[in-house]
Design a protein around this motif. Sequence first.
Motif, mmCIF file in Angstrom:
data_model
loop_
_atom_site.group_PDB
_atom_site.id
_atom_site.type_symbol
_atom_site.label_atom_id
_atom_site.label_comp_id
_atom_site.label_asym_id
_atom_site.label_seq_id
_atom_site.Cartn_x
_atom_site.Cartn_y
_atom_site.Cartn_z
ATOM 1 N N ILE A 1 0.743 -0.974 -0.060
ATOM 2 C CA ILE A 1 0.005 -0.072 0.137
ATOM 3 C C ILE A 1 0.643 1.125 0.022
ATOM 4 C CG2 ILE A 1 -1.691 1.416 1.418
ATOM 5 C CD1 ILE A 1 -2.953 -1.276 2.375
ATOM 6 N N ILE A 2 2.170 1.185 0.780
ATOM 7 C CA ILE A 2 2.663 2.432 0.927
ATOM 8 C C ILE A 2 3.508 2.752 -0.519
ATOM 9 C CG2 ILE A 2 5.012 3.524 2.133
ATOM 10 C CD1 ILE A 2 1.981 3.530 3.518
ATOM 11 N N GLN A 3 4.129 1.644 -1.096
ATOM 12 C CA GLN A 3 4.664 1.828 -2.232
ATOM 13 C C GLN A 3 3.877 2.151 -3.347
ATOM 14 O OE1 GLN A 3 6.742 -2.302 -2.281
ATOM 15 N NE2 GLN A 3 8.498 -1.031 -2.590
ATOM 16 N N LYS A 4 2.544 1.854 -3.316
ATOM 17 C CA LYS A 4 1.378 2.292 -4.287
ATOM 18 C C LYS A 4 1.297 3.840 -4.097
ATOM 19 C CE LYS A 4 -1.226 -1.945 -5.337
ATOM 20 N NZ LYS A 4 -2.536 -2.719 -5.118
ATOM 21 N N ILE A 5 1.107 4.300 -2.758
ATOM 22 C CA ILE A 5 1.063 5.661 -2.525
ATOM 23 C C ILE A 5 2.168 6.456 -3.070
ATOM 24 C CG2 ILE A 5 0.795 7.365 -0.687
ATOM 25 C CD1 ILE A 5 -0.725 5.234 0.881
ATOM 26 N N GLU A 6 3.394 6.014 -2.807
ATOM 27 C CA GLU A 6 4.525 6.670 -3.043
ATOM 28 C C GLU A 6 4.471 6.532 -4.702
ATOM 29 O OE1 GLU A 6 8.688 7.073 -4.405
ATOM 30 O OE2 GLU A 6 7.328 5.542 -4.950
ATOM 31 N N HIS A 7 4.145 5.686 -5.379
ATOM 32 C CA HIS A 7 3.987 5.855 -6.998
ATOM 33 C C HIS A 7 3.056 6.912 -7.407
ATOM 34 C CE1 HIS A 7 4.906 4.238 -10.647
ATOM 35 N NE2 HIS A 7 3.378 3.983 -11.135
ATOM 36 N N TYR A 8 1.837 6.793 -6.746
ATOM 37 C CA TYR A 8 1.007 7.733 -7.013
ATOM 38 C C TYR A 8 1.226 9.201 -6.901
ATOM 39 C CZ TYR A 8 -3.435 10.338 -6.703
ATOM 40 O OH TYR A 8 -4.312 11.359 -6.683
ATOM 41 N N LEU A 9 2.212 9.498 -5.855
ATOM 42 C CA LEU A 9 2.645 10.797 -5.425
ATOM 43 C C LEU A 9 3.618 11.129 -6.497
ATOM 44 C CD1 LEU A 9 3.175 10.730 -1.727
ATOM 45 C CD2 LEU A 9 1.352 12.018 -2.850
ATOM 46 N N MET A 10 4.495 10.414 -7.225
ATOM 47 C CA MET A 10 5.570 10.513 -8.058
ATOM 48 C C MET A 10 4.879 10.796 -9.473
ATOM 49 S SD MET A 10 8.470 10.657 -6.391
ATOM 50 C CE MET A 10 7.298 11.431 -5.066
ATOM 51 N N ILE B 1 -6.080 2.469 4.071
ATOM 52 C CA ILE B 1 -5.260 2.753 5.311
ATOM 53 C C ILE B 1 -5.355 3.969 6.178
ATOM 54 C CG2 ILE B 1 -3.573 3.990 4.126
ATOM 55 C CD1 ILE B 1 -1.362 2.192 5.601
ATOM 56 N N SER B 2 -5.538 3.817 7.708
ATOM 57 C CA SER B 2 -5.834 4.656 8.620
ATOM 58 C C SER B 2 -4.514 5.818 8.529
ATOM 59 C CB SER B 2 -5.503 4.154 10.077
ATOM 60 O OG SER B 2 -4.126 4.083 10.331
ATOM 61 N N PRO B 3 -4.969 7.110 8.664
ATOM 62 C CA PRO B 3 -4.040 8.168 8.492
ATOM 63 C C PRO B 3 -2.834 8.095 9.093
ATOM 64 C CG PRO B 3 -6.225 9.092 8.657
ATOM 65 C CD PRO B 3 -6.458 7.703 8.895
ATOM 66 N N THR B 4 -3.114 7.626 10.759
ATOM 67 C CA THR B 4 -1.727 7.240 11.490
ATOM 68 C C THR B 4 -1.082 6.400 11.020
ATOM 69 O OG1 THR B 4 -3.094 8.242 13.290
ATOM 70 C CG2 THR B 4 -1.242 6.899 13.677
ATOM 71 N N ARG B 5 -1.614 5.220 10.494
ATOM 72 C CA ARG B 5 -0.690 4.224 9.847
ATOM 73 C C ARG B 5 0.069 4.739 8.600
ATOM 74 N NH1 ARG B 5 -2.669 -1.614 10.921
ATOM 75 N NH2 ARG B 5 -2.004 -1.091 12.826
ATOM 76 N N LEU B 6 -0.548 5.367 7.848
ATOM 77 C CA LEU B 6 -0.085 5.720 6.618
ATOM 78 C C LEU B 6 1.220 6.614 6.827
ATOM 79 C CD1 LEU B 6 -2.094 7.543 3.682
ATOM 80 C CD2 LEU B 6 0.278 8.352 4.145
ATOM 81 N N LYS B 7 0.985 7.506 7.627
ATOM 82 C CA LYS B 7 2.115 8.357 8.125
ATOM 83 C C LYS B 7 3.297 7.705 8.674
ATOM 84 C CE LYS B 7 -0.276 11.252 10.126
ATOM 85 N NZ LYS B 7 -0.723 12.820 10.809
ATOM 86 N N GLN B 8 2.929 6.932 9.700
ATOM 87 C CA GLN B 8 4.051 5.994 10.347
ATOM 88 C C GLN B 8 4.578 5.269 9.424
ATOM 89 O OE1 GLN B 8 1.701 4.194 13.475
ATOM 90 N NE2 GLN B 8 2.077 5.795 14.822
ATOM 91 N N ASN B 9 4.145 4.528 8.549
ATOM 92 C CA ASN B 9 4.689 3.390 7.799
ATOM 93 C C ASN B 9 5.441 4.214 6.599
ATOM 94 O OD1 ASN B 9 3.730 1.497 9.241
ATOM 95 N ND2 ASN B 9 1.973 0.767 7.970
ATOM 96 N N PHE B 10 5.108 5.303 6.014
ATOM 97 C CA PHE B 10 5.642 5.853 5.149
ATOM 98 C C PHE B 10 6.974 6.379 5.589
ATOM 99 C CE2 PHE B 10 6.789 8.990 1.741
ATOM 100 C CZ PHE B 10 6.100 8.471 0.715
ATOM 101 N N LYS B 11 7.066 6.853 6.808
ATOM 102 C CA LYS B 11 8.245 7.202 7.316
ATOM 103 C C LYS B 11 9.270 6.142 7.315
ATOM 104 C CE LYS B 11 10.716 10.227 10.516
ATOM 105 N NZ LYS B 11 10.478 11.261 11.764
ATOM 106 N N LEU B 12 8.663 5.030 7.795
ATOM 107 C CA LEU B 12 9.214 3.899 8.247
ATOM 108 C C LEU B 12 9.986 3.333 7.093
ATOM 109 C CD1 LEU B 12 7.423 1.728 10.722
ATOM 110 C CD2 LEU B 12 9.634 2.794 10.936
ATOM 111 N N LEU B 13 9.501 3.222 5.792
ATOM 112 C CA LEU B 13 9.614 2.776 4.569
ATOM 113 C C LEU B 13 10.732 3.553 3.665
ATOM 114 C CD1 LEU B 13 9.498 0.140 2.940
ATOM 115 C CD2 LEU B 13 7.696 1.067 1.583
ATOM 116 N N PHE B 14 10.488 5.051 3.749
ATOM 117 C CA PHE B 14 11.178 5.984 2.962
ATOM 118 C C PHE B 14 11.980 6.810 3.699
ATOM 119 C CE2 PHE B 14 7.658 4.518 0.051
ATOM 120 C CZ PHE B 14 8.595 4.288 -1.007
ATOM 121 N N GLY B 15 11.837 6.925 4.986
ATOM 122 C CA GLY B 15 12.982 7.728 5.859
ATOM 123 C C GLY B 15 12.496 8.989 6.083
#
Length: 368
Positions: free
Chosen positions: A268-277, A296-310
């Motif tokens: 999900i997070i990789q799909k979101i990153e691809h959508y943004l790019m 995906i919940s807003p909180t989990r989205l923000k947390q997981n995005f930072k975990l995956l992309f730093g």
Amino acid sequence: MILTIPIFGLHYDMIMVLDRINNWFNLSKQYFFTYSNGFFNLSYLSNSPSLIVESCSKMPFMKRDREKQMLHADTPFVKGEFYYVELEEGLWIFLSDMYYKNNVSYKPVYDSFLPADYYFISINNIENKLNDNTYEINNFKIENNSISFSKPASDFINCHFKNSTENMYILYFSEDWANKNILKSSTTSTAFKNLLKDNKKQFLNYSYNNTDFKTLINRLISSFKDAGRPDIFELKKLSYEYFSLFFDSLEKEENYNSNEITHKNRIIIQKIEHYLMNNLYAKFPGIDFLSKKYKISPTRLKQNFKLLFGTPIFKYFQKHKMELALLYVKKEDLKIKDISAKLGYENVSKFSKAFESCHNKLPSEFRK
């Protein structure tokens, strides 16, 4: 008592047979593909670098050049090549250069009857072309640069998107090699030694901007491709520089533990990153919009995005948006106000402020 011995023996034999059948089914995955979550799912045997090479070389549409130590792929999914070199016992280096014809995810599979004891460090470079039909140069490229680290037999998924070109420069090293050459060395960073010892951290991924990595990449490409076969002596020297740069980068980064993210949420997070790019010309769509769109919940989205992309999601989007803006600013035949409008800003002032925050200069200062 006499009757119980063969029964227990039969029970043990049946367990062994079932284990071997389950292992066979697991290994057979490398010869098939499935489709789920918008990706063609491919597998490869991943106990060791040598098994990766052998597994991939047996796949349809693959050609192997033993002299150049290279595999060439031209499948319905990908087109490209990867080079492989065993530098010394327990230490390998790969160069993968692939263009993706479809959305593809790779999943490692393991032969449970063979050891799986290799770590890997990967420098990743992804290029996505941005189409801009309103301007004659319609092939701007946005690059994502990151570093990944994985421990042996970590069950991680790599997702790759259609029309992207991806280069990976991978060091594989065994646990035995690490014990002899890394853990006992006084020059190895404390952060890396702690990482190897920390059983909770299995996989890391973070962005990098270090120009030394780009210099290393150019030298690696030359050592792999410019000669008739890879320059092993030069590659061995470069591999130690590779380790040193990774140690330095790890000391400067927070220890993002991407392994905390579930397989489902990672996709999900990789799909979101691809959508943004692919939507850099628009305004940031907002956390609420993205969480509803990708369930995906807003909180989990923000947390997981930072975990995956730093980095936080908006900062990540803004950084790449301003990199795109810089490409336009360098084309002096476009007015600043037109670039501002093209990238979704209401006025030049807001655009200039965002640009300066990223590049430490106003757009107009690049043209003086």
